[in-house]
Design an enzyme around this catalytic site. Structure first.
Site, PDB file in Angstrom:
ATOM      1  N   HIS A  55       0.838  -1.203   0.000  1.00 27.40           N
ATOM      2  CA  HIS A  55       0.000   0.000   0.000  1.00 27.40           C
ATOM      3  C   HIS A  55       0.871   1.250   0.000  1.00 27.40           C
ATOM      4  O   HIS A  55       1.775   1.379   0.811  1.00 27.40           O
ATOM      5  CB  HIS A  55      -0.905   0.025   1.242  1.00 27.40           C
ATOM      6  CG  HIS A  55      -2.111  -0.855   1.113  1.00 27.40           C
ATOM      7  ND1 HIS A  55      -3.200  -0.761   1.926  1.00 27.40           N
ATOM      8  CD2 HIS A  55      -2.395  -1.846   0.226  1.00 27.40           C
ATOM      9  CE1 HIS A  55      -4.112  -1.642   1.560  1.00 27.40           C
ATOM     10  NE2 HIS A  55      -3.639  -2.327   0.539  1.00 27.40           N
TER      11      HIS A  55
ATOM     12  N   TYR B 298      -8.836   5.679   7.832  1.00 29.58           N
ATOM     13  CA  TYR B 298      -8.904   6.064   9.249  1.00 29.58           C
ATOM     14  C   TYR B 298      -9.932   7.191   9.334  1.00 29.58           C
ATOM     15  O   TYR B 298      -9.704   8.267   8.772  1.00 29.58           O
ATOM     16  CB  TYR B 298      -7.539   6.569   9.735  1.00 29.58           C
ATOM     17  CG  TYR B 298      -6.487   5.485   9.905  1.00 29.58           C
ATOM     18  CD1 TYR B 298      -5.795   4.978   8.802  1.00 29.58           C
ATOM     19  CD2 TYR B 298      -6.173   4.992  11.160  1.00 29.58           C
ATOM     20  CE1 TYR B 298      -4.828   3.991   8.970  1.00 29.58           C
ATOM     21  CE2 TYR B 298      -5.198   4.008  11.337  1.00 29.58           C
ATOM     22  CZ  TYR B 298      -4.535   3.511  10.238  1.00 29.58           C
ATOM     23  OH  TYR B 298      -3.584   2.535  10.403  1.00 29.58           O
TER      24      TYR B 298
ATOM     25  N   PRO C 206      -3.279   0.495  18.960  1.00 31.62           N
ATOM     26  CA  PRO C 206      -3.081   0.009  17.591  1.00 31.62           C
ATOM     27  C   PRO C 206      -3.238   1.056  16.481  1.00 31.62           C
ATOM     28  O   PRO C 206      -2.986   0.744  15.318  1.00 31.62           O
ATOM     29  CB  PRO C 206      -4.144  -1.083  17.447  1.00 31.62           C
ATOM     30  CG  PRO C 206      -5.157  -0.788  18.486  1.00 31.62           C
ATOM     31  CD  PRO C 206      -4.453  -0.101  19.607  1.00 31.62           C
TER      32      PRO C 206
ATOM     33  N   LYS D  64       1.777  -0.140  14.961  1.00 32.24           N
ATOM     34  CA  LYS D  64       3.198  -0.265  15.312  1.00 32.24           C
ATOM     35  C   LYS D  64       3.581  -1.478  16.161  1.00 32.24           C
ATOM     36  O   LYS D  64       4.767  -1.842  16.219  1.00 32.24           O
ATOM     37  CB  LYS D  64       3.648   1.006  16.059  1.00 32.24           C
ATOM     38  CG  LYS D  64       3.651   2.247  15.190  1.00 32.24           C
ATOM     39  CD  LYS D  64       4.637   2.098  14.062  1.00 32.24           C
ATOM     40  CE  LYS D  64       4.516   3.175  13.025  1.00 32.24           C
ATOM     41  NZ  LYS D  64       4.955   2.771  11.701  1.00 32.24           N
TER      42      LYS D  64
ATOM     43  N   TYR E 202       4.524   6.549   9.691  1.00 32.91           N
ATOM     44  CA  TYR E 202       3.685   5.379   9.424  1.00 32.91           C
ATOM     45  C   TYR E 202       4.505   4.293   8.721  1.00 32.91           C
ATOM     46  O   TYR E 202       4.369   3.102   9.020  1.00 32.91           O
ATOM     47  CB  TYR E 202       2.474   5.783   8.575  1.00 32.91           C
ATOM     48  CG  TYR E 202       1.357   4.766   8.595  1.00 32.91           C
ATOM     49  CD1 TYR E 202       0.245   4.944   9.412  1.00 32.91           C
ATOM     50  CD2 TYR E 202       1.413   3.619   7.801  1.00 32.91           C
ATOM     51  CE1 TYR E 202      -0.788   4.013   9.439  1.00 32.91           C
ATOM     52  CE2 TYR E 202       0.405   2.677   7.830  1.00 32.91           C
ATOM     53  CZ  TYR E 202      -0.692   2.877   8.646  1.00 32.91           C
ATOM     54  OH  TYR E 202      -1.707   1.937   8.673  1.00 32.91           O
TER      55      TYR E 202
HETATM   56  P1  RFL Z   1       2.624 -11.606  21.637  1.00 29.13           P
HETATM   57  O1  RFL Z   1       2.154 -11.719  20.257  1.00 29.13           O
HETATM   58  O2  RFL Z   1       1.634 -11.216  22.702  1.00 29.13           O
HETATM   59  O3  RFL Z   1       3.280 -13.002  22.018  1.00 29.13           O
HETATM   60  C1  RFL Z   1       3.595 -13.348  23.338  1.00 29.13           C
HETATM   61  C2  RFL Z   1       3.469 -14.852  23.458  1.00 29.13           C
HETATM   62  O4  RFL Z   1       3.880 -15.267  24.756  1.00 29.13           O
HETATM   63  C3  RFL Z   1       2.993 -16.275  25.208  1.00 29.13           C
HETATM   64  N1  RFL Z   1       3.091 -16.370  26.672  1.00 29.13           N
HETATM   65  C4  RFL Z   1       3.730 -17.374  27.318  1.00 29.13           C
HETATM   66  N2  RFL Z   1       4.369 -18.456  26.875  1.00 29.13           N
HETATM   67  C5  RFL Z   1       4.896 -19.315  27.807  1.00 29.13           C
HETATM   68  N3  RFL Z   1       4.792 -19.104  29.138  1.00 29.13           N
HETATM   69  C6  RFL Z   1       4.158 -18.015  29.622  1.00 29.13           C
HETATM   70  N4  RFL Z   1       4.064 -17.804  30.933  1.00 29.13           N
HETATM   71  C7  RFL Z   1       3.596 -17.093  28.699  1.00 29.13           C
HETATM   72  N5  RFL Z   1       2.906 -15.931  28.822  1.00 29.13           N
HETATM   73  C8  RFL Z   1       2.608 -15.503  27.589  1.00 29.13           C
HETATM   74  C9  RFL Z   1       1.642 -15.803  24.681  1.00 29.13           C
HETATM   75  O5  RFL Z   1       0.687 -16.861  24.623  1.00 29.13           O
HETATM   76  C10 RFL Z   1       2.018 -15.312  23.303  1.00 29.13           C
HETATM   77  O6  RFL Z   1       1.955 -16.322  22.338  1.00 29.13           O
HETATM   78  O7  RFL Z   1       3.840 -10.587  21.772  1.00 29.13           O
HETATM   79  P2  RFL Z   1       4.999 -10.153  20.694  1.00 29.13           P
HETATM   80  O8  RFL Z   1       5.644 -11.360  20.098  1.00 29.13           O
HETATM   81  O9  RFL Z   1       5.807  -9.154  21.424  1.00 29.13           O
HETATM   82  O10 RFL Z   1       4.200  -9.437  19.507  1.00 29.13           O
HETATM   83  C11 RFL Z   1       3.553  -8.227  19.704  1.00 29.13           C
HETATM   84  C12 RFL Z   1       2.281  -8.147  18.876  1.00 29.13           C
HETATM   85  O11 RFL Z   1       1.507  -9.343  19.036  1.00 29.13           O
HETATM   86  C13 RFL Z   1       1.416  -6.955  19.291  1.00 29.13           C
HETATM   87  O12 RFL Z   1       2.204  -5.796  19.484  1.00 29.13           O
HETATM   88  C14 RFL Z   1       0.352  -6.551  18.267  1.00 29.13           C
HETATM   89  O13 RFL Z   1      -0.368  -7.599  17.745  1.00 29.13           O
HETATM   90  C15 RFL Z   1      -0.586  -5.537  18.957  1.00 29.13           C
HETATM   91  N6  RFL Z   1      -1.990  -5.670  18.549  1.00 29.13           N
HETATM   92  C16 RFL Z   1      -2.387  -5.071  17.438  1.00 29.13           C
HETATM   93  N7  RFL Z   1      -1.526  -4.299  16.744  1.00 29.13           N
HETATM   94  C17 RFL Z   1      -1.930  -3.688  15.644  1.00 29.13           C
HETATM   95  O14 RFL Z   1      -1.134  -2.981  15.027  1.00 29.13           O
HETATM   96  N8  RFL Z   1      -3.223  -3.852  15.174  1.00 29.13           N
HETATM   97  C18 RFL Z   1      -4.130  -4.609  15.835  1.00 29.13           C
HETATM   98  O15 RFL Z   1      -5.259  -4.728  15.425  1.00 29.13           O
HETATM   99  C19 RFL Z   1      -3.729  -5.250  16.995  1.00 29.13           C
HETATM  100  N9  RFL Z   1      -4.585  -6.023  17.648  1.00 29.13           N
HETATM  101  C20 RFL Z   1      -2.900  -6.416  19.285  1.00 29.13           C
HETATM  102  C21 RFL Z   1      -4.203  -6.592  18.792  1.00 29.13           C
HETATM  103  C22 RFL Z   1      -2.568  -6.990  20.508  1.00 29.13           C
HETATM  104  C23 RFL Z   1      -3.510  -7.677  21.247  1.00 29.13           C
HETATM  105  N10 RFL Z   1      -3.148  -8.129  22.530  1.00 29.13           N
HETATM  106  C24 RFL Z   1      -1.804  -8.549  22.819  1.00 29.13           C
HETATM  107  C25 RFL Z   1      -3.936  -7.762  23.659  1.00 29.13           C
HETATM  108  C26 RFL Z   1      -5.127  -7.344  19.485  1.00 29.13           C
HETATM  109  C27 RFL Z   1      -4.799  -7.883  20.713  1.00 29.13           C
HETATM  110  C28 RFL Z   1      -5.860  -8.697  21.431  1.00 29.13           C
HETATM  111  C1  PHB Z   2      -5.218  -4.194  11.037  1.00 34.46           C
HETATM  112  O1  PHB Z   2      -5.310  -4.460   9.826  1.00 34.46           O
HETATM  113  O2  PHB Z   2      -5.490  -5.020  11.902  1.00 34.46           O
HETATM  114  C2  PHB Z   2      -4.792  -2.852  11.452  1.00 34.46           C
HETATM  115  C3  PHB Z   2      -4.349  -1.943  10.496  1.00 34.46           C
HETATM  116  C4  PHB Z   2      -3.958  -0.683  10.891  1.00 34.46           C
HETATM  117  C5  PHB Z   2      -4.005  -0.314  12.214  1.00 34.46           C
HETATM  118  C6  PHB Z   2      -4.446  -1.229  13.168  1.00 34.46           C
HETATM  119  C7  PHB Z   2      -4.844  -2.496  12.780  1.00 34.46           C
HETATM  120  O3  PHB Z   2      -3.634   0.927  12.588  1.00 34.46           O
END
Ligand code: RFL
Ligand code: PHB
Length: 397
Positions: free
Chosen positions: A79, A208, A299, A303, A390
């Site tokens: 994109h 957005y 989110p 980032k 971004y």
């Molecule tokens: P993760 O992906 O949370 O992975 C951490 C892993 O550790 C495991 N874990 C354990 N394993 C063994 N023993 C334990 N005691 C443990 N405790 C925990 C967990 O099961 C998991 O598999 O962290 P990582 O690798 O740092 O990656 C970061 C990203 O996942 C995160 O920053 C983003 O996904 C944030 N985020 C979102 N970002 C966006 O840009 N757009 C989104 O729509 C978006 N949705 C989200 C999200 C984060 C969420 N969380 C963590 C609340 C939605 C959710 C629900």
């Molecule tokens: C997503 O596709 O999940 C997404 C994209 C942009 C954002 C947050 C989430 O800022």
């Protein structure tokens, strides 16, 4: 009496099979370093949970250089900008023209699937469904990782270093003795309700949308699947949002003459809390924190996933040197990451506060947001600043 744990050795113990832990184990393997990665959820759960969807160009390069971008290069959608919608108009921010850079839409579920497949194909030690994960001896040269396998076998793994990649609710950050870490935190008075919908996206690039009733985002997962978000109250129950209510609210917030939001079956829905959180230093002795274990961004700036990948790119090099007896990069790890972390933390906060309607916002707050949105869409300098952040600033290494 419980059986004695199986005692083994590895160079790096990794807690958590999210993007941070999985990529770290891969990058270490490329450098000839052994690791044991433990995860307390199932493989299916890790591969299915809906999270982020946008990769900075530096994250794409990082995955490509690590030999992990085969499917990303085929299926990722490049994109060249985003739309900002406010006050009844939709405005394009052209990243290509402003910065020469792009982002790639490729879901975190797919990044995680690719990483798990690559680790297992390379014979990596990766255990799902573990319980009782503990880390110990963090200020010694040989910290210990303990856990129980799904079959009930206890393990005690002596390591040279441990990487806490276990997310915000993990056990590694709390294992740092009280008082040694500084924490900065902000909770926002709203949350996101996210849906995955079986319908082709109604837009070519992300929208957005600022709206008096709350923010909305139109993202996508593929040419056939859409991802949409609505700002909701932080204590909202998902049961209060049947699909019809979600679509009606999305229709209202995205409404634009001559444009139609296509609806389809909802495949997944959930509520996502919004928080900014940074803890430092990202290291205690031989424990190194990476990704959400160390910092959380709301989110809105897309980032969180990029920060997680960026941390472990730095950490892999630092651990490589540390294990060869040179501690300089390990000593600099936290500061090296925090510059990137704070820039993205600020950008995520800025996008969030510019686009969301706070519960007690007054007309002055709204006019200030609209003034900022108009500036970003009219001034080339302001648009370039948004585009630079971004697409990733400072760039990943
Ligand atoms: P993760 O992906 O949370 O992975 C951490 C892993 O550790 C495991 N874990 C354990 N394993 C063994 N023993 C334990 N005691 C443990 N405790 C925990 C967990 O099961 C998991 O598999 O962290 P990582 O690798 O740092 O990656 C970061 C990203 O996942 C995160 O920053 C983003 O996904 C944030 N985020 C979102 N970002 C966006 O840009 N757009 C989104 O729509 C978006 N949705 C989200 C999200 C984060 C969420 N969380 C963590 C609340 C939605 C959710 C629900
Ligand atoms: C997503 O596709 O999940 C997404 C994209 C942009 C954002 C947050 C989430 O800022």
């Amino acid at each position: 009496m419980p059986a004695a744990p199986a005692r083994t050795r590895t160079q790096v113990g990794i807690v958590g099979a999210g993007p941070a832990g999985l990529l770290l184990s891969h990058l270490l393997a490329l450098r000839g370093i052994d690791s044991v990665l433990v995860e307390d959820r199932s493989r299916e759960h890790c591969e299915a949970r809906q999270r982020a969807g946008v990769l900075e160009d530096g994250s794409v390069t990082l995955l490509r250089e690590a030999g992990l971008a085969g499917r990303l290069d085929r299926e990722g959608l490049e994109h060249g900008g985003i739309y900002l919608q406010f006050a009844g108009g939709r405005h394009h921010i052209d990243f290509r023209k402003l910065t020469g850079r792009t982002v790639t839409v490729y879901a975190q579920t797919e990044v995680v699937k690719d990483l798990i497949e690559a680790r297992l194909a390379a014979g990596g030690q990766l255990e799902f469904d573990v319980t009782g994960t503990e880390v110990d001896g963090l200020d010694t040269a040989h910290p210990v990782l303990r856990y129980t396998s799904a079959d009930g076998t206890g393990h005690e793994v002596t390591c040279d270093a441990i990487a806490g990649c276990d997310g915000f609710h993990g056990i590694c950050r709390p294992a740092v003795p009280a008082g040694l870490m500084t924490v900065w935190e902000r909770e926002y008075p709203y949350a996101w309700l996210g849906i995955l919908a079986d319908v082709p996206p109604s837009t070519d690039e992300l929208i957005y949308a600022h709206h008096p009733d709350g923010f909305a985002l139109h993202s996508l997962r593929s040419p056939l699947v859409s991802r949409l978000y609505l700002q909701v109250a932080p204590d909202e129950e998902i049961s209060a949002w049947p699909d019809d209510r979600i679509w009606a609210e999305l229709q209202r917030r995205f409404a634009l003459p001559g444009w139609e939001l296509k609806e389809g079956p909802v495949l997944d829905k959930g509520i996502i809390p919004m928080r900014s959180f940074v803890s430092a230093p990202m290291r205690h002795g031989r424990l190194f924190l990476a990704g959400d274990a160390a910092h959380i961004v709301p989110p809105t700036g897309a980032k969180g996933l990029n920060l997680a990948l960026g941390d472990v790119a730095v950490l892999a090099g630092a651990l490589d040197d540390l294990l060869r007896g040179d501690a300089r990069l390990a000593d600099a790890y936290s500061d090296d990451c925090l510059e990137r972390v704070w820039r993205r933390t600020h950008f995520s906060w800025w996008m969030t506060t510019m686009l969301h309607t706070a519960p007690r916002a007054d007309p002055m707050d709204t006019e200030l947001q609209l003034a900022q949105l108009r500036y970003v869409t009219v001034s080339r300098a302001a648009a370039a600043s948004l585009a630079e952040n971004y697409t990733g600033y400072p760039p990943q290494r």
